[in-house]
Design an enzyme around this catalytic site. Structure first.
Site, PDB file in Angstrom:
ATOM      1  CE  LYS A  13      49.106  19.609  45.694  1.00 32.82           C
ATOM      2  NZ  LYS A  13      48.912  20.666  46.152  1.00 32.82           N
ATOM      3  NE  ARG A  88      52.531  23.300  41.977  1.00 34.20           N
ATOM      4  CZ  ARG A  88      52.918  22.429  42.961  1.00 34.20           C
ATOM      5  NH1 ARG A  88      53.210  21.357  42.685  1.00 34.20           N
ATOM      6  NH2 ARG A  88      52.997  22.876  44.055  1.00 34.20           N
ATOM      7  NE  ARG A 127      53.342  22.545  54.003  1.00 30.15           N
ATOM      8  CZ  ARG A 127      53.235  22.202  52.677  1.00 30.15           C
ATOM      9  NH1 ARG A 127      52.306  21.249  52.228  1.00 30.15           N
ATOM     10  NH2 ARG A 127      53.637  23.079  52.016  1.00 30.15           N
ATOM     11  NE  ARG A 160      57.475  23.049  51.363  1.00 32.52           N
ATOM     12  CZ  ARG A 160      56.648  22.664  50.305  1.00 32.52           C
ATOM     13  NH1 ARG A 160      56.316  21.137  50.600  1.00 32.52           N
ATOM     14  NH2 ARG A 160      56.225  23.305  49.425  1.00 32.52           N
ATOM     15  NE  ARG A 171      53.613  27.212  47.805  1.00 30.80           N
ATOM     16  CZ  ARG A 171      53.535  26.181  48.932  1.00 30.80           C
ATOM     17  NH1 ARG A 171      53.845  26.811  50.168  1.00 30.80           N
ATOM     18  NH2 ARG A 171      53.314  25.191  49.093  1.00 30.80           N
TER      19      ARG A 171
HETATM   20  P1  AMP Z   1      54.858  21.487  46.360  1.00 29.52           P
HETATM   21  O1  AMP Z   1      55.906  20.571  47.329  1.00 29.52           O
HETATM   22  O2  AMP Z   1      54.312  20.328  45.576  1.00 29.52           O
HETATM   23  O3  AMP Z   1      54.241  22.297  47.262  1.00 29.52           O
HETATM   24  O4  AMP Z   1      55.989  22.427  45.468  1.00 29.52           O
HETATM   25  C1  AMP Z   1      56.755  23.253  46.035  1.00 29.52           C
HETATM   26  C2  AMP Z   1      57.334  24.069  44.836  1.00 29.52           C
HETATM   27  O5  AMP Z   1      58.157  23.265  44.003  1.00 29.52           O
HETATM   28  C3  AMP Z   1      56.303  24.806  44.042  1.00 29.52           C
HETATM   29  O6  AMP Z   1      55.808  25.853  44.718  1.00 29.52           O
HETATM   30  C4  AMP Z   1      56.814  25.017  42.772  1.00 29.52           C
HETATM   31  O7  AMP Z   1      57.758  26.203  42.934  1.00 29.52           O
HETATM   32  C5  AMP Z   1      57.735  23.903  42.611  1.00 29.52           C
HETATM   33  N1  AMP Z   1      56.998  22.618  41.776  1.00 29.52           N
HETATM   34  C6  AMP Z   1      56.654  21.550  42.550  1.00 29.52           C
HETATM   35  N2  AMP Z   1      56.087  20.802  41.401  1.00 29.52           N
HETATM   36  C7  AMP Z   1      56.182  21.697  40.064  1.00 29.52           C
HETATM   37  C8  AMP Z   1      55.377  21.438  38.871  1.00 29.52           C
HETATM   38  N3  AMP Z   1      54.953  20.467  38.605  1.00 29.52           N
HETATM   39  N4  AMP Z   1      55.627  22.634  38.232  1.00 29.52           N
HETATM   40  C9  AMP Z   1      56.230  23.689  38.419  1.00 29.52           C
HETATM   41  N5  AMP Z   1      56.832  23.848  39.593  1.00 29.52           N
HETATM   42  C10 AMP Z   1      56.524  22.718  40.617  1.00 29.52           C
END
Ligand code: AMP
Length: 216
Positions: A13, A88, A127, A160, A171
């Site tokens: 994404k 989400r 990654r 990360r 996740r």
């Molecule tokens: P990402 O970079 O999109 O993979 O997000 C990393 C982490 O940030 C996720 O595993 C969640 O813990 C948190 N996170 C990001 N976006 C959201 C969202 N829309 N709702 C809740 N938690 C989020």
């Protein structure tokens, strides 16, 4: 154009969102990036968010919706944007609808990127993210020219914390339970396009571009 990118962690994404935002010149609104920025300020909110993210859990909906509401007030979003990793959960999707109706906006399209679990875990564990500019590379299919260094800014490539195997499993579970229902939610509203997210970066970008509604 106002877009949402939906899909499991590891489907690409972020990579695709960055490419598309450059192509069609709209801001890339990643709630994950916003949260990582908040964490870097070491504020109380950042510390709280970190406790969820480090375990692979979702940050509470009210925190996310508050951040998004604030972001949508910035003038750079007036000509369109792409949400990456938001919404989400169903309450986030309802919250977004409400926010948008308050400012007389509609989403144009929700792009769901799809792929099998095995591919996702493999991609996530390989990654690496640039600690300086946020560029994403993958040790398997897009390694940097110099090991450990970002091709774009020479910053250090890091893994990360939430790309560790036990957090990856969590996740993926959280995605299935809380985020996947959004596919049916947006399909019912005729806002969804489904894209096969497996292939080279260029192949997936081409599929997305072919399927996006044409702007009038
Ligand atoms: P990402 O970079 O999109 O993979 O997000 C990393 C982490 O940030 C996720 O595993 C969640 O813990 C948190 N996170 C990001 N976006 C959201 C969202 N829309 N709702 C809740 N938690 C989020």
């Amino acid at each position: 154009m106002r877009l949402v990118f939906l899909g499991p962690p590891g489907i690409g994404k972020g990579t695709q969102a960055k490419i598309l935002c450059q192509r069609i010149t709209i801001p890339h609104l990643s709630t994950g990036d916003m949260l990582r920025d908040v964490i870097s300020t070491k504020s109380d909110l950042g510390k709280e968010a970190r406790t969820y993210m480090d375990r692979g859990r979702l940050v509470p909906d009210d925190v996310i919706l508050g951040m998004v509401e604030e972001r949508l007030q910035q003038p750079d979003t007036h000509g369109g944007y792409l949400f990456d990793g938001f919404p989400r959960t169903l309450p986030q999707a309802d919250g977004l609808n409400e926010l948008l109706s308050q400012i007389n906006q509609n989403l144009d399209t929700v792009v769901a990127l799809e792929g099998e679990d095995e591919i996702l875990s493999e991609r996530l564990s390989n990654r690496r993210t640039c600690g300086s500019c946020g560029a994403i590379t993958n040790l398997l299919n897009s390694p940097s020219r110099e090991e450990g260094k970002c091709d774009q800014c020479s910053g250090e490539l890091i893994q990360r914390d939430d790309d560790q195997p036990n957090v990856i499993r969590e996740r993926l579970k959280v995605y299935k339970r809380q985020t996947e229902p959004l596919i049916a939610y947006y399909a019912e509203r005729d806002q969804l396009i489904r894209i096969n997210g497996v292939g080279t970066i260029e192949e997936v970008t081409a599929r997305i571009l072919e399927n996006l509604p044409k702007e009038e």
